[in-house]
Design a protein around this motif. Structure first.
Motif, short mmCIF file in Angstrom:
data_model
loop_
_atom_site.label_atom_id
_atom_site.label_comp_id
_atom_site.label_asym_id
_atom_site.label_seq_id
_atom_site.Cartn_x
_atom_site.Cartn_y
_atom_site.Cartn_z
N LEU A 86 0.91 -1.14 -0.04
CA LEU A 86 0.06 -0.08 0.02
C LEU A 86 0.91 1.27 0.06
O LEU A 86 0.45 2.28 -0.68
CB LEU A 86 -1.05 0.10 1.02
N ILE A 87 1.67 1.19 0.76
CA ILE A 87 2.98 2.23 0.81
C ILE A 87 3.68 2.61 -0.54
O ILE A 87 3.47 3.66 -1.05
CB ILE A 87 3.73 2.02 1.83
N ALA A 88 3.94 1.48 -1.24
CA ALA A 88 4.47 1.62 -2.48
C ALA A 88 3.48 2.22 -3.67
O ALA A 88 3.94 3.08 -4.36
CB ALA A 88 5.07 0.24 -2.97
N VAL A 89 2.24 1.83 -3.67
CA VAL A 89 1.24 2.16 -4.45
C VAL A 89 1.19 3.68 -4.20
O VAL A 89 1.06 4.64 -5.21
CB VAL A 89 -0.04 1.35 -4.32
N PHE A 90 0.77 4.21 -3.01
CA PHE A 90 0.71 5.52 -2.76
C PHE A 90 1.88 6.21 -3.09
O PHE A 90 1.56 7.60 -3.80
CB PHE A 90 0.41 5.64 -1.24
N SER A 91 2.89 5.72 -2.66
CA SER A 91 4.33 6.82 -3.07
C SER A 91 4.42 6.98 -4.65
O SER A 91 5.03 7.94 -5.15
CB SER A 91 5.39 6.02 -2.48
N SER A 92 3.88 5.90 -5.43
CA SER A 92 3.89 6.08 -6.85
C SER A 92 3.21 7.41 -7.44
O SER A 92 3.28 7.83 -8.49
CB SER A 92 3.50 4.78 -7.75
N PHE A 93 2.19 7.56 -6.68
CA PHE A 93 0.99 8.75 -6.92
C PHE A 93 2.03 9.94 -7.00
O PHE A 93 1.29 10.93 -7.73
CB PHE A 93 -0.03 8.81 -6.14
N ALA A 94 3.08 10.16 -6.36
CA ALA A 94 3.70 11.49 -6.41
C ALA A 94 4.16 11.91 -7.80
O ALA A 94 4.14 12.91 -8.09
CB ALA A 94 5.02 11.32 -5.44
N GLU A 95 4.69 10.59 -8.63
CA GLU A 95 4.98 10.94 -9.79
C GLU A 95 4.06 10.76 -10.79
O GLU A 95 3.95 11.40 -12.05
CB GLU A 95 6.56 10.16 -10.08
N ASN A 96 3.27 9.60 -10.53
CA ASN A 96 2.17 9.42 -11.67
C ASN A 96 0.76 9.26 -10.83
O ASN A 96 0.29 8.29 -10.72
CB ASN A 96 2.47 7.88 -12.21
N PRO A 97 0.16 10.26 -10.51
CA PRO A 97 -1.19 10.28 -10.13
C PRO A 97 -2.15 9.70 -10.79
O PRO A 97 -2.20 10.01 -12.11
CB PRO A 97 -1.52 11.93 -9.71
N PRO A 98 -3.19 8.99 -10.41
CA PRO A 98 -4.22 8.23 -11.17
C PRO A 98 -5.05 9.25 -11.89
O PRO A 98 -5.63 9.14 -13.09
CB PRO A 98 -4.81 7.27 -10.35
N ILE A 99 -5.19 10.18 -11.09
CA ILE A 99 -5.90 11.55 -11.53
C ILE A 99 -5.09 12.98 -11.42
O ILE A 99 -4.22 13.18 -10.46
CB ILE A 99 -6.91 12.00 -10.38
N PRO A 100 -4.75 13.49 -12.73
CA PRO A 100 -3.81 14.50 -12.66
C PRO A 100 -4.36 15.79 -11.70
O PRO A 100 -5.33 15.81 -11.15
CB PRO A 100 -4.04 15.36 -14.12
N GLY A 101 -3.14 16.13 -10.74
CA GLY A 101 -3.29 17.34 -9.94
C GLY A 101 -3.04 16.51 -8.58
O GLY A 101 -3.05 17.35 -7.54
N GLY A 102 -2.71 15.45 -8.44
CA GLY A 102 -2.28 15.04 -7.01
C GLY A 102 -3.21 14.24 -6.45
O GLY A 102 -4.19 13.44 -7.06
N CYS A 103 -3.21 13.94 -5.21
CA CYS A 103 -4.02 12.93 -4.40
C CYS A 103 -5.53 13.70 -4.37
O CYS A 103 -5.46 14.82 -3.38
CB CYS A 103 -3.53 12.65 -3.08
N PRO A 104 -6.57 13.05 -4.97
CA PRO A 104 -7.93 13.77 -4.67
C PRO A 104 -8.20 13.76 -3.20
O PRO A 104 -9.34 14.49 -2.95
CB PRO A 104 -8.74 13.01 -5.61
N LEU A 105 -7.87 12.75 -2.39
CA LEU A 105 -8.26 12.70 -1.15
C LEU A 105 -7.79 13.92 -0.35
O LEU A 105 -8.66 14.63 0.53
CB LEU A 105 -7.89 11.42 -0.35
N LEU A 106 -6.47 14.10 -0.43
CA LEU A 106 -5.79 15.32 0.09
C LEU A 106 -6.11 16.79 -0.38
O LEU A 106 -6.87 17.39 0.33
CB LEU A 106 -4.38 15.30 0.05
#
Length: 201
Positions: A86-106
């Motif tokens: 889970l940590i690895a998946v989330f960390s990948s969002f820093a460079e390749n977010p599933p939705i452009p613009g960063g973490c939608p939850l944050l």
């Protein structure tokens, strides 16, 4: 999928990307019309209001993230491996977010306040799901003898989420993923050396 369902899904995807980059308050119906290429009537044919579109677009964004987590957990059995996946998946969002613009939850948690009670509630539900997923993995690990029995699952879930969300905020602010790398290194060291009962595979 029918033509209408295809159109609705396309609107959700494009609106989710717009909202995640500009915010819900900062995105007008004109902006939504621009990114979707649809007239107002074409949008309101699928959604009763901008607020309804915002809620469903948020759900779409969270579902996109959840899909990555489910895939990552499929082949992992040991609790520590599952947490680290889970940590690895989330960390990948820093460079390749599933939705452009960063973490939608944050992004949505920061933006949603008393002016958007329905969106705030939806964001809390999404956060609860993420916290509960980590908590259940840790609790199961304790029951299986894979994680130290004195560990507080609620506390660890909070620390992991807060660390990762803070790291993504700093990575975005400075446009440098070193902050995420540092957070991941710390969390992996913590899970391997503090949580894990050594001798378990």
């Amino acid at each position: 999928m029918s033509k209408g369902e295809e159109t609705k899904t396309r609107i959700l995807q494009q609106a989710a990307e717009l909202f995640n980059q500009q915010g819900y308050a900062g995105s007008s119906i004109s902006d939504i019309m621009r990114v979707t290429g649809l007239q107002k009537g074409g949008i309101y044919n699928h959604f009763q209001s901008k607020d309804e579109l915002a809620l469903q677009a948020f759900d779409y964004a969270i579902a996109s993230i959840s899909k990555h987590y489910r895939i990552a957990l499929r082949s992992k059995r040991h609790a520590i491996e599952r947490v680290q996946a889970l940590i690895a998946v989330f960390s990948s969002f820093a460079e390749n977010p599933p939705i452009p613009g960063g973490c939608p939850l944050l992004n949505t948690a920061v933006e949603s306040d008393n002016a958007h009670p329905a969106l705030r509630e939806r964001t809390q539900q999404a956060m609860n799901s993420w916290l509960n997923m980590i908590r259940r993995i840790i609790q199961t690990g304790i029951e299986r003898g894979e994680i130290q029995p004195h560990i507080n699952a609620e506390e660890i879930a909070t620390i992991i989420v807060a660390t990762l969300e803070g790291a993504i905020m700093m990575s975005q602010l400075y446009d440098d993923t070193i902050y995420m790398q540092r957070a991941v290194n710390h969390l992996n060291h913590y899970t391997e050396n503090i949580l894990k009962i050594h001798g378990t595979n």
